[in-house]
Design a protein around this motif. Sequence first.
Motif, PDB file in Angstrom:
ATOM      1  N   PRO A   1       8.116  -2.542  15.865  1.00  0.00           N
ATOM      2  CA  PRO A   1       8.004  -1.509  16.438  1.00  0.00           C
ATOM      3  C   PRO A   1       7.244  -0.349  16.440  1.00  0.00           C
ATOM      4  N   HIS A   2       6.271  -0.682  14.753  1.00  0.00           N
ATOM      5  CA  HIS A   2       5.293   0.059  15.150  1.00  0.00           C
ATOM      6  C   HIS A   2       3.706   0.503  15.894  1.00  0.00           C
TER       7      HIS A   2
ATOM      8  N   LEU B   1       5.072 -11.370  21.388  1.00  0.00           N
ATOM      9  CA  LEU B   1       5.922 -11.626  22.493  1.00  0.00           C
ATOM     10  C   LEU B   1       6.679 -10.270  22.772  1.00  0.00           C
ATOM     11  N   SER B   2       6.873  -9.965  21.749  1.00  0.00           N
ATOM     12  CA  SER B   2       8.124  -8.599  21.916  1.00  0.00           C
ATOM     13  C   SER B   2       7.274  -7.740  22.327  1.00  0.00           C
ATOM     14  N   ILE B   3       5.760  -7.615  21.301  1.00  0.00           N
ATOM     15  CA  ILE B   3       5.419  -6.335  21.619  1.00  0.00           C
ATOM     16  C   ILE B   3       4.813  -6.230  22.856  1.00  0.00           C
ATOM     17  N   ALA B   4       4.260  -7.543  23.709  1.00  0.00           N
ATOM     18  CA  ALA B   4       3.976  -7.102  24.744  1.00  0.00           C
ATOM     19  C   ALA B   4       4.531  -6.867  25.643  1.00  0.00           C
ATOM     20  N   LEU B   5       5.639  -7.408  26.344  1.00  0.00           N
ATOM     21  CA  LEU B   5       6.877  -6.817  26.695  1.00  0.00           C
ATOM     22  C   LEU B   5       7.297  -5.650  26.717  1.00  0.00           C
ATOM     23  N   GLY B   6       7.614  -5.034  25.398  1.00  0.00           N
ATOM     24  CA  GLY B   6       7.970  -4.061  25.053  1.00  0.00           C
ATOM     25  C   GLY B   6       6.854  -2.814  25.123  1.00  0.00           C
ATOM     26  N   SER B   7       6.045  -2.730  25.430  1.00  0.00           N
ATOM     27  CA  SER B   7       4.378  -2.021  25.540  1.00  0.00           C
ATOM     28  C   SER B   7       4.585  -1.460  27.411  1.00  0.00           C
ATOM     29  N   VAL B   8       5.144  -3.143  27.918  1.00  0.00           N
ATOM     30  CA  VAL B   8       4.649  -2.853  29.450  1.00  0.00           C
ATOM     31  C   VAL B   8       6.022  -2.296  29.414  1.00  0.00           C
ATOM     32  N   VAL B   9       7.335  -2.162  28.950  1.00  0.00           N
ATOM     33  CA  VAL B   9       8.587  -1.764  29.773  1.00  0.00           C
ATOM     34  C   VAL B   9       8.538  -0.250  29.548  1.00  0.00           C
ATOM     35  N   MET B  10       8.029  -0.138  28.089  1.00  0.00           N
ATOM     36  CA  MET B  10       7.616   1.674  27.813  1.00  0.00           C
ATOM     37  C   MET B  10       7.003   2.081  28.258  1.00  0.00           C
ATOM     38  N   LEU B  11       5.853   1.744  29.368  1.00  0.00           N
ATOM     39  CA  LEU B  11       5.298   2.317  29.568  1.00  0.00           C
ATOM     40  C   LEU B  11       5.654   2.389  30.815  1.00  0.00           C
ATOM     41  N   LEU B  12       6.262   1.259  31.563  1.00  0.00           N
ATOM     42  CA  LEU B  12       7.252   1.649  33.077  1.00  0.00           C
ATOM     43  C   LEU B  12       8.200   2.425  32.832  1.00  0.00           C
ATOM     44  N   LEU B  13       9.055   2.825  31.835  1.00  0.00           N
ATOM     45  CA  LEU B  13       9.848   3.728  31.891  1.00  0.00           C
ATOM     46  C   LEU B  13       9.471   4.970  31.703  1.00  0.00           C
ATOM     47  N   TYR B  14       8.105   5.039  30.600  1.00  0.00           N
ATOM     48  CA  TYR B  14       7.394   6.667  31.080  1.00  0.00           C
ATOM     49  C   TYR B  14       6.745   6.758  32.427  1.00  0.00           C
ATOM     50  N   ALA B  15       6.091   5.986  33.033  1.00  0.00           N
ATOM     51  CA  ALA B  15       5.868   6.247  34.516  1.00  0.00           C
ATOM     52  C   ALA B  15       7.079   6.698  35.674  1.00  0.00           C
ATOM     53  N   ALA B  16       7.992   5.776  35.451  1.00  0.00           N
ATOM     54  CA  ALA B  16       9.381   6.232  35.615  1.00  0.00           C
ATOM     55  C   ALA B  16      10.334   7.815  35.613  1.00  0.00           C
ATOM     56  N   LEU B  17       9.687   7.965  34.401  1.00  0.00           N
ATOM     57  CA  LEU B  17      10.427   9.403  34.381  1.00  0.00           C
ATOM     58  C   LEU B  17       9.734  10.476  34.609  1.00  0.00           C
ATOM     59  N   ASN B  18       8.376  10.313  34.488  1.00  0.00           N
ATOM     60  CA  ASN B  18       7.673  11.118  34.802  1.00  0.00           C
ATOM     61  C   ASN B  18       7.394  11.089  36.848  1.00  0.00           C
TER      62      ASN B  18
END
Length: 191
Positions: free
Chosen positions: A5-6, A151-168
């Motif tokens: 997570p870090h 793989l989890s970090i890569a996928l998680g990064s994409v998901v977090m950035l997409l969630l941030y973009a969706a929120l904005n």
Amino acid sequence: MDPAPHALISIFFSVLLLGASLHKFSDRVRFQGIVSSYRLVPAPLLVTIALGIPVLELGIGLAWLVGLQPKLVALATALLLTTYTLAIGINILRNNTEIDCGCGFSGTTDKSTSYQTLTLALPLRNILLIALALLPLLPTTHRLLGLVDYLSIALGSVVMLLLYAALNQLMANWQIINNWRSGRGEGPAHG
């Protein structure tokens, strides 16, 4: 805190801050106008502050990316976001809300895609980002990351950035709809 997570948080903030910096560098004159509209910076310091903000974002974003002084970088990120939150809050209290927040700055002049006025949703979003930025201050366990972790970090990064973009985008859409309903903006085309 587990190192996976870090790493995920580090990637998220590096992309977020590097992207924000590049957007502000893309049209420095317009960004200077946005900073000026907040009415918090004395005129003689305006050019310096408007250039310093993207330079600071660039430096912090690169520090997240390379893992330089993680605790210091986490604090610097939280301090930067707190400064943005306070600037937005001061202007909301002043009722100076019909200005571009500068957070969705895209270097275009099309208000429908890049212009977002100040609302209470922005400080709330920033408080969540501040909390996320401070998580790396927790003690980190030492373990080697494996293939599944990466793989989890890569996928998680994409998901977090997409969630941030969706929120904005949701916040921007909410604002456009409210402006349309109140008669301050363009409504949907009638056919």
